[in-house]
Write a protein that holds these residues in place. Structure first.
Motif, short mmCIF file in Angstrom:
data_model
loop_
_atom_site.label_atom_id
_atom_site.label_comp_id
_atom_site.label_asym_id
_atom_site.label_seq_id
_atom_site.Cartn_x
_atom_site.Cartn_y
_atom_site.Cartn_z
N GLU A 133 0.85 -1.19 0.00
CA GLU A 133 0.00 0.00 0.00
C GLU A 133 0.89 1.23 0.00
OE1 GLU A 133 -2.48 0.05 3.44
OE2 GLU A 133 -3.77 -1.58 2.72
N ARG A 188 0.60 5.24 0.73
CA ARG A 188 -0.20 6.37 1.20
C ARG A 188 0.19 7.60 0.38
NH1 ARG A 188 -3.20 4.04 4.29
NH2 ARG A 188 -2.66 2.80 6.09
N GLU A 192 3.15 9.31 1.75
CA GLU A 192 4.38 8.58 1.45
C GLU A 192 4.80 8.81 0.00
OE1 GLU A 192 3.74 4.68 4.33
OE2 GLU A 192 3.09 4.60 2.24
N CYS A 204 -3.64 4.56 -1.11
CA CYS A 204 -4.56 4.82 0.01
C CYS A 204 -4.37 6.27 0.47
CB CYS A 204 -4.27 3.88 1.17
SG CYS A 204 -4.36 2.14 0.74
N ASP A 205 -5.47 6.85 0.93
CA ASP A 205 -5.37 8.16 1.56
C ASP A 205 -5.09 7.97 3.04
OD1 ASP A 205 -7.79 7.46 2.69
OD2 ASP A 205 -8.98 8.84 1.47
N ASP A 206 -4.98 9.06 3.78
CA ASP A 206 -4.63 8.96 5.20
C ASP A 206 -5.75 8.37 6.05
OD1 ASP A 206 -2.09 9.91 4.79
OD2 ASP A 206 -2.71 12.00 4.94
N ASN A 242 -7.21 5.71 5.22
CA ASN A 242 -7.13 4.30 4.86
C ASN A 242 -8.18 3.87 3.83
OD1 ASN A 242 -5.49 2.07 5.09
ND2 ASN A 242 -6.77 1.09 6.63
N CYS A 250 -8.62 2.95 0.15
CA CYS A 250 -7.69 2.50 -0.89
C CYS A 250 -8.43 2.27 -2.20
CB CYS A 250 -7.01 1.21 -0.46
SG CYS A 250 -6.06 1.38 1.06
#
Length: 195
Positions: free
Chosen positions: A71, A73, A76, A187-189, A191, A193
């Motif tokens: 995954e 983010r 990230e 995925c966003d913060d 979660n 996805c």
């Protein structure tokens, strides 16, 4: 021809041959512009080759790092883009365009976009859109995805713009298969996805 005339002729010829004090300076003056052009041209070509290598390293690094996750983010991914941009520095990063794409196959075995993101935070390819930038569609498997990095860098010579006057555009595409999973999810913060 008498011996005396012959000796005078030979002595004059020897004097003429020994009188080369200005000849070396003239030859140097004629060759100097050519040597300067060659020197600066080689320096600029060397800089361009270095930038081309940095573009290749940056593209491969981003693809490799993205493929090592199950995954990714969004925060990230922003860090990945920022890290890759530092590889290109000290060159001007304003001419840099980075796009990270996950490509899957649709029901007709045609490559489509699973998700995409570029270094500005935009979505350059819509989810589910046809992806036509692969040289060989067979690199995408039925059960998984591939990570594709598209990188474009416009290099403008800074040192000797007179020798290479127009910008040089370096394009690079790097492809990696995910290592830990069949598909790397974005995925966003919170979660949420991609599916």
């Amino acid at each position: 021809m008498s011996t005396e005339m012959r000796n005078r002729f030979l002595n004059g010829w020897k004097d003429l041959q020994s009188c080369t004090s200005g000849l070396a300076a003239t030859e140097f003056a004629l060759l100097l512009p050519v040597l300067v052009i060659l020197f600066f041209g080689l320096v600029e070509a060397s800089n361009a080759m270095t930038v081309n290598r940095k573009v290749a390293i940056s593209s491969n690094t981003l693809a490799d790092l993205a493929a090592q996750s199950d995954e990714l983010r969004i925060s990230e991914m922003d860090d990945l883009f920022e890290g890759v941009m530092t590889i290109v520095e000290p060159n001007d990063p304003t001419g840099l365009q980075l796009t990270l794409v996950s490509v899957i196959l649709d029901d007709d075995d045609d490559p489509i976009v699973h998700w995409s993101r570029d270094h500005t935070g935009a979505t350059p390819y819509a989810q589910g859109a046809s992806y036509t930038n692969l040289s060989d569609d067979d690199v995408v498997s039925d059960i998984g995805s591939i990570i594709v990095v598209e990188m474009t860098y416009t290099y403008t010579p800074s040192l000797t713009g007179h020798f290479i006057s127009s910008p040089i555009v370096f394009n690079r595409q790097s492809i990696r298969w995910p290592r830990l999973t069949n598909r790397v999810q974005l995925c966003d913060d919170a979660n949420n996805c991609t599916t």
